[in-house]
Design a protein around this motif. Structure first.
Motif, PDB file in Angstrom:
ATOM      1  N   GLU A  40       0.832  -1.206   0.000  1.00 23.22           N
ATOM      2  CA  GLU A  40       0.000   0.000   0.000  1.00 23.22           C
ATOM      3  C   GLU A  40       0.866   1.255   0.000  1.00 23.22           C
ATOM      4  OE1 GLU A  40      -2.456  -0.552   3.407  1.00 23.22           O
ATOM      5  OE2 GLU A  40      -4.088  -1.472   2.278  1.00 23.22           O
ATOM      6  N   ILE A  41       1.959   1.209   0.743  1.00 22.46           N
ATOM      7  CA  ILE A  41       2.870   2.374   0.758  1.00 22.46           C
ATOM      8  C   ILE A  41       3.523   2.555  -0.610  1.00 22.46           C
ATOM      9  CG2 ILE A  41       4.993   3.284   1.778  1.00 22.46           C
ATOM     10  CD1 ILE A  41       4.236   1.826   4.365  1.00 22.46           C
TER      11      ILE A  41
ATOM     12  N   SER B  32       1.101   3.951  -3.208  1.00 23.54           N
ATOM     13  CA  SER B  32       0.852   5.395  -3.079  1.00 23.54           C
ATOM     14  C   SER B  32       1.995   6.222  -3.652  1.00 23.54           C
ATOM     15  CB  SER B  32       0.646   5.748  -1.609  1.00 23.54           C
ATOM     16  OG  SER B  32       1.822   5.488  -0.857  1.00 23.54           O
ATOM     17  N   LYS B  33       3.158   5.597  -3.836  1.00 26.06           N
ATOM     18  CA  LYS B  33       4.308   6.307  -4.384  1.00 26.06           C
ATOM     19  C   LYS B  33       4.474   6.105  -5.893  1.00 26.06           C
ATOM     20  CE  LYS B  33       6.964   6.065  -0.068  1.00 26.06           C
ATOM     21  NZ  LYS B  33       8.213   5.581   0.583  1.00 26.06           N
ATOM     22  N   GLU B  34       3.553   5.337  -6.490  1.00 24.60           N
ATOM     23  CA  GLU B  34       3.613   5.114  -7.935  1.00 24.60           C
ATOM     24  C   GLU B  34       3.283   6.418  -8.682  1.00 24.60           C
ATOM     25  OE1 GLU B  34       4.035   2.171 -10.043  1.00 24.60           O
ATOM     26  OE2 GLU B  34       5.138   1.628  -8.221  1.00 24.60           O
TER      27      GLU B  34
ATOM     28  N   ARG C 277      -0.908   4.864 -10.408  1.00 25.11           N
ATOM     29  CA  ARG C 277      -1.229   4.727  -8.992  1.00 25.11           C
ATOM     30  C   ARG C 277      -2.576   4.029  -8.768  1.00 25.11           C
ATOM     31  NH1 ARG C 277      -0.819  10.269  -6.420  1.00 25.11           N
ATOM     32  NH2 ARG C 277       1.342   9.926  -7.138  1.00 25.11           N
ATOM     33  N   GLN C 278      -3.585   4.426  -9.528  1.00 26.58           N
ATOM     34  CA  GLN C 278      -4.914   3.851  -9.332  1.00 26.58           C
ATOM     35  C   GLN C 278      -4.914   2.349  -9.622  1.00 26.58           C
ATOM     36  OE1 GLN C 278      -7.456   5.409  -8.014  1.00 26.58           O
ATOM     37  NE2 GLN C 278      -8.807   3.626  -8.124  1.00 26.58           N
TER      38      GLN C 278
ATOM     39  N   LYS D 231      -3.202   0.455  -6.773  1.00 31.04           N
ATOM     40  CA  LYS D 231      -4.043   0.317  -5.585  1.00 31.04           C
ATOM     41  C   LYS D 231      -5.112  -0.753  -5.788  1.00 31.04           C
ATOM     42  CE  LYS D 231      -3.455   4.980  -3.719  1.00 31.04           C
ATOM     43  NZ  LYS D 231      -4.128   6.250  -3.328  1.00 31.04           N
TER      44      LYS D 231
END
Length: 212
Positions: free
Chosen positions: A52-53, A56-58, A63-64, A67
């Motif tokens: 998850e961390i 969020s840094k992608e 990013r979507q 996730k």
């Protein structure tokens, strides 16, 4: 992120394969397999926190999707954890039933000084007495209901009689004193009826309280 993602996904597939062996494992070693599965599931949750961390840094354009992939892994492992917990609950229930059955079989016959008694007969007798008590309660409740219905009918009759008496008194021109006496008697009858209804309700409550 990709390396950790594929590693976590592989672990989930391994757990799914191991879950199929739970029903086939003997009782002496099934808890060992459960502990191993639980440890692997806990490890996967740790990986998911890292994923998850990393997601969020992608970059924004990825990013979507990252996730969503992590959420899918989380859903899969939560499903596996729930399946393991359900299996454990079923196993605990079976073991409890087996223990109770063994205890019942081990004390089926108890020897006294005078005779030999069978505890299961005492249980059957208790259940029979309990059934009779419930049936008696039903009869009492039925009687109480009939009494209440009768009181309600008497109240309706008294109301009708009171009204007719007032009409007749008005027609005959009776004095106000006679009218007050009639109304007082009607009030007394009404109070007696209400008191009887309350006593019946209290009696039914006490029967349910101490015989239920």
């Amino acid at each position: 992120m990709e390396t950790l993602y594929h590693q976590t996904n592989k672990h989930i597939q391994e757990i799914q394969s191991m879950m199929g062996n739970l029903e086939k494992t003997d009782r002496q070693s099934v808890h060992l397999l459960e502990n191993e599965l639980q440890a692997r599931i806990d490890q996967i949750f740790n990986h998911l926190e890292r994923l998850e961390i990393l997601a969020s840094k992608e970059p924004p354009n990825r990013r979507q999707n990252a996730k969503l992939r992590v959420d899918q892994l989380k859903y899969d492992v939560q499903h596996l954890r729930t399946a393991l917990q359900n299996f454990q609950h079923r196993r605990y229930a079976r073991e409890a039933q087996d223990r109770e059955r063994e205890e019942l079989m081990s004390r089926t016959f108890t020897t006294n000084d005078a005779d030999t008694s069978i505890p299961i007969d005492e249980t059957l007798q208790f259940n029979s007495n309990l059934h009779n008590a419930h049936r008696g309660m039903d009869d009492l409740l039925g009687s109480g209901s009939s009494i209440l219905n009768g009181l309600r009918e008497q109240r309706s009759t008294l109301k009708g009689t009171h009204k007719k008496m007032l009409d007749v008194a008005n027609m005959l021109g009776l004095s106000n004193t006679v009218m007050r006496l009639i109304e007082r008697r009607a009030t007394q009858d009404k109070l007696i009826m209400i008191g009887g209804m309350l006593l019946t309700c209290v009696f039914i409550f006490l029967v349910i309280r101490y015989l239920g």
